[in-house]
Design an enzyme around this catalytic site. Structure first.
Site, PDB file in Angstrom:
ATOM      1  N   GLU A 154      15.578  36.574 -25.449  1.00 34.01           N
ATOM      2  CA  GLU A 154      15.992  37.637 -24.512  1.00 34.01           C
ATOM      3  C   GLU A 154      17.499  37.877 -24.563  1.00 34.01           C
ATOM      4  OE1 GLU A 154      13.857  39.306 -21.124  1.00 34.01           O
ATOM      5  OE2 GLU A 154      13.378  37.228 -20.620  1.00 34.01           O
ATOM      6  N   ASP A 198      17.189  32.657 -15.596  1.00 31.08           N
ATOM      7  CA  ASP A 198      16.093  32.063 -14.837  1.00 31.08           C
ATOM      8  C   ASP A 198      15.419  30.916 -15.615  1.00 31.08           C
ATOM      9  OD1 ASP A 198      15.281  34.136 -16.504  1.00 31.08           O
ATOM     10  OD2 ASP A 198      13.847  34.989 -15.094  1.00 31.08           O
ATOM     11  N   HIS A 199      15.814  30.716 -16.881  1.00 37.28           N
ATOM     12  CA  HIS A 199      15.303  29.597 -17.686  1.00 37.28           C
ATOM     13  C   HIS A 199      16.393  28.537 -17.881  1.00 37.28           C
ATOM     14  CE1 HIS A 199      11.653  31.659 -19.512  1.00 37.28           C
ATOM     15  NE2 HIS A 199      12.308  32.692 -19.022  1.00 37.28           N
ATOM     16  N   ASN A 212      16.063  30.639 -23.167  1.00 37.20           N
ATOM     17  CA  ASN A 212      15.938  32.059 -22.820  1.00 37.20           C
ATOM     18  C   ASN A 212      17.093  32.366 -21.880  1.00 37.20           C
ATOM     19  OD1 ASN A 212      15.428  34.437 -21.321  1.00 37.20           O
ATOM     20  ND2 ASN A 212      13.267  34.381 -21.871  1.00 37.20           N
ATOM     21  N   ASP A 271       8.715  26.910 -21.765  1.00 29.41           N
ATOM     22  CA  ASP A 271       9.584  26.865 -22.961  1.00 29.41           C
ATOM     23  C   ASP A 271       9.296  25.554 -23.681  1.00 29.41           C
ATOM     24  OD1 ASP A 271      11.731  29.224 -22.471  1.00 29.41           O
ATOM     25  OD2 ASP A 271      11.174  28.289 -20.559  1.00 29.41           O
ATOM     26  N   ASN A 292       5.921  31.745 -22.727  1.00 28.89           N
ATOM     27  CA  ASN A 292       5.303  32.468 -21.616  1.00 28.89           C
ATOM     28  C   ASN A 292       3.858  32.024 -21.368  1.00 28.89           C
ATOM     29  OD1 ASN A 292       7.168  34.190 -20.251  1.00 28.89           O
ATOM     30  ND2 ASN A 292       7.272  35.508 -22.060  1.00 28.89           N
ATOM     31  N   ASP A 336      10.461  30.591 -25.905  1.00 31.47           N
ATOM     32  CA  ASP A 336       9.821  30.941 -24.634  1.00 31.47           C
ATOM     33  C   ASP A 336       8.404  31.403 -24.955  1.00 31.47           C
ATOM     34  OD1 ASP A 336       8.905  32.021 -22.292  1.00 31.47           O
ATOM     35  OD2 ASP A 336      10.551  33.425 -22.021  1.00 31.47           O
TER      36      ASP A 336
END
Length: 266
Positions: free
Chosen positions: A34, A254-255, A7, A225, A156, A154
DNA sequence: ATGGCGAATGCAATTCGA
């Protein structure tokens, strides 16, 4: 064969990180989530120049998924509708969160599961509805003539307590609520196993860290993930690692990327 | 409990993510 998932939180903001990472890690297939860009504005050329074929499904500002592959992919489709039909898909293809393709008789499914915002919200209901359709989608693929697949992306969702830095997980925490976890467990029940957990049993391994409050430096993260494999591919998995290096680069996603290696020729 | 950070949009401040 190596299949990575990342991501990137905007492919345009992360273009150089991606190219640098691919130079060091020339994976066979890279699944992006994303991308946050319409298809017409996707920066195709730098990745094509790096030796990748691109398959993209994006939208303005939010979501967006892409497959980058050294070899051309077969049977590529974006969204649920191509597999489950218009009726069942309803409005769930408006957000671009699904793309799939086949390489060497192995299907790769790249997902960006909805975040869900907060437990009980409208977006939370959307997430659970989306996961229900995902199960149907994967059941159809499992019964197809390419029944072995890698579902990654991802999710989530942190499936277990050890996938979260804090021991104080509440039932009301998004990404850890019982309904989300059981929705994912129901999907895995069709015959999918977590590649990462084949090799790593302990906690403190994460793939996402909040940008705020120095979460990465303190390793206050979540493992959300995942690569899930059908049985024959799970047997062939020889490693699955989270590469935390690019999370420490300047202006990172951020991943972190997650890479599975299968002992199969490309 | 709240807000903190970052990206996109579009040009200031808001929405969204996780």
């Amino acid at each position: 064969m190596k299949i990575a998932s990342w991501n990137v939180n905007s492919v345009r903001s992360r273009q150089q990180h991606l190219l640098d990472w691919l130079t060091k890690n020339p994976v066979d297939v890279l699944c992006l989530q994303e991308t946050k860009v319409i298809d017409a504005d996707f920066p195709r050329k730098p990745f094509e120049d790096a030796g990748y074929h691109l398959y993209i499904s994006g939208q303005k500002s939010y979501n967006g998924v892409a497959l980058l592959s050294r070899e051309p992919l077969n049977d590529v489709s974006a969204g649920f509708e191509a597999i489950v039909g218009k009726e069942l898909t309803d409005d769930l293809d408006e957000q671009k969160r699904v793309i799939t393709g086949v390489i060497n008789n192995i299907r790769i499914v790249n997902l960006y599961v909805p975040n869900g915002s907060s437990v009980g919200s409208e977006k939370y209901d959307y997430k659970l509805k989306w996961l229900k359709l995902l199960k149907i989608y994967l059941e159809i693929l499992r019964a197809s003539d390419t029944p072995e697949f890698c579902v990654c992306g991802d999710f989530n969702i942190a499936l277990e307590a050890i996938d979260i830095y804090s021991s104080k997980v509440k039932e009301t925490d998004i990404m850890a609520s019982p309904a989300e976890r059981s929705a994912l467990q129901e999907i895995l029940a069709i015959g999918l196993q977590d590649a990462f957990r084949k090799f790593t049993k302990e906690g403190k391994h994460f793939s996402w860290w909040d940008y705020r409050t120095g979460a990465f430096k303190q390793n206050r993260g979540w493992r959300i993930d995942h690569h899930y494999l059908t049985p024959k591919l799970y047997e062939k998995a020889v490693s699955c690692i989270i590469d935390t290096e690019p999370r420490a680069w300047e202006k990172p996603s951020d991943h972190a990327p997650v890479i599975v290696e299968l002992s199969l020729p490309v």
